[in-house]
Write a protein that holds these residues in place. Structure first.
Motif: not given
Length: 508
Positions: A138-167
């Protein structure tokens, strides 16, 4: 006595061997328990090709993460050095106006450790590219990505964590249900002790012969109880202790070793009962998702690299980890698909205990081992569930809230995010207990984003940023062996192509 560096307590470190073990334990987890099932569906030859190929590509993207983390350290070190130069320049200007001795005493603390070393030596000995400071994704995404890229990163990570909890939820509830409910008796001693392949997935059948409650209803009862017990931990900040991690690691390796040994014994004593196909393209969605999920370590890798004592050997450690893990996965899956006639979605469910009319020492020991294997997911996943839930809650808050003003939000808002972390996985697993589908979706979509696409963009933008700030004369000693831009294009095109093919195959 703690080790001191420049008068300060040094950060804790561990050896290369400990780092190797930590990374090994990080990668080998729940995904490994789904591999025998997807190997049986996709065919053993196709599965071997896919898992080796995905292991190689996963290692490539791990080296991208290491290079991006070194670039983030380089930017931080460059900014620190610029601030020190500016501080030194302003101090020298002050010394020209005031008494040199007074200024020297007053500015001693401000200049810090670098003030004791001439700038010429600093410039020669200062290494920009390091792995000493931990930069999370997340820190690297904030450092190297723009606002759109940062948002997409967090959305991808959140979906993955939702899948983790479901499994995790489905695995625990299914394990409890299949241990508690009655199962069919085998026809010989080996099947009695080892459960050589009887399926327990008929959820409409009664859990017990003398009662009408179905297996699906019992699954939902255990799911509700598990969520009510462990779900509230998402509202707190709990951390796994060192001893709990060690105990979990011991349970994990004992379980994997027992499963492999039992499968080998079955193969040597009764022969191969499983006859899997060689190629079955319809099993590709589950196979791809499970393999991606099984090699996932990218989101937690920075936390393990920073304390490593000899960071120059990090690429060798990771390459050795991936080679051994890939071989271990192949051994676990191949022994299972040939030893058992039928493989469950969760491999531990193939080792359910059976009641014997006559129990001697060895059969009693095997029943105890079967109970341990059947309950193994409950032991390990119950300790990980609160941590993943807290991580998901924190990422949801970072995406939607201003964390600097977090205390000013109402209690309702603050309690809303733990609920948002727990309720969606519960709703998903309430209506489906198919672990293969959950792993296929999580690994294929969110897993592909975290393991393939995000590392590609991180290393691309980190290289461009460091080139603008530092120039091309300073070499990154942690640069990926796959440094050509063609490799970035290959991984990106590969990931998009795989997701498209899996999606078509999944819905066809």
């Amino acid at each position: 006595m703690p080790r001191l560096v420049n008068g300060r307590e040094a950060a804790p470190t561990y050896s290369n061997l400990v780092g190797f073990i930590f990374i090994f334990n990080l990668i080998v987890g729940t995904g490994a328990l789904t591999l025998p099932g997807v190997f049986a569906k996709a065919g053993w030859v196709l599965s071997l090709i896919v898992i080796v190929l995905l292991a190689i590509i996963s290692y490539m993207t791990v080296t991208f993460i290491i290079e991006a983390m070194a670039c983030a350290n380089a930017i931080r070190n460059w900014q620190t050095l610029q601030a020190l130069r500016q501080s030194r320049s302003s101090t020298e200007n002050s010394e020209n106006d005031d008494n040199a001795d007074e200024v020297s005493i007053a500015s001693g603390d401000q200049r810090g450790d670098f003030e004791r070393v001439p700038l010429t030596i600093q410039n020669r000995e200062f290494h920009y590219y390091q792995l000493s400071h931990k930069f999370e994704l997340g820190e690297m995404a904030t450092l190297f990505f723009n606002e759109f890229g940062r948002t997409m990163f967090y959305l991808c990570l959140i979906v993955y964590l939702y899948g983790d909890l479901s499994i995790y939820s489905a695995a625990v509830a299914r394990s409890l249900r299949d241990v508690v409910c009655e199962h069919q008796n085998g026809t010989d001693l080996n099947s009695l002790m080892y459960l050589a392949g009887d399926s327990q997935n008929n959820t409409s059948t009664p859990c017990w012969k003398e009662h009408t409650i179905s297996r699906l209803s019992m699954y939902r009862v255990f799911l509700i109880g598990f969520t009510l017990i462990f779900g509230p931990f998402a509202a707190f900040n709990v951390q796994k202790t060192k001893y709990l991690q060690m105990l979990t690691a011991v349970f994990r390796w004992l379980a994997f070793t027992l499963m492999i040994c039992i499968s080998l014994k079955l193969l040597f004593t009764t022969g191969a009962k499983g006859h899997p196909a060689t190629f079955n393209v319809y099993g590709i969605p589950s196979l791809f998702g499970a393999c991606v999920y099984s090699f996932m370590c990218h989101h937690s890798l920075p936390s393990l690299l920073a304390p490593l004592k000899h960071k120059s050997k990090v690429s060798k450690i990771l390459s050795l980890d991936y080679i051994i893990i890939c071989a271990f996965y192949i051994l676990l899956a191949m022994t299972g698909i040939f030893a058992f006639e039928r493989i469950e979605d969760l491999y531990t469910l193939d080792f359910l205990p059976y009641d014997l009319k006559y129990i001697d020492f060895w059969s009693g020991l095997m029943i105890c081992i079967d109970y341990f294997l059947a309950l193994f997911p409950i032991f390990t996943l119950s300790t990980s569930f609160p941590i993943v839930a807290i991580t998901l809650k924190n990422n949801l808050q970072a995406l939607f809230l201003d964390m600097s003003q977090f205390d000013s939000y109402s209690p309702f808002v603050r309690m809303l995010f733990p609920l948002c972390a727990i309720v969606p996985p519960f709703c998903v697993t309430y209506f489906t207990e198919s672990l293969s589908s959950l792993v296929a979706f999580t690994g294929t979509y969110a897993g592909t984003g975290i393991q393939y696409i995000i590392p590609v963009f991180l290393v691309y933008f980190s290289r461009r940023t460091c080139s603008e700030l530092l120039g091309s004369g300073i070499v990154n000693r942690f640069q990926s062996p796959f440094r050509s831009s063609a490799w970035l294009v290959f991984v990106f095109v590969w990931s998009i192509l795989c997701v498209c093919l899996v999606t078509i195959n999944l819905f066809s």
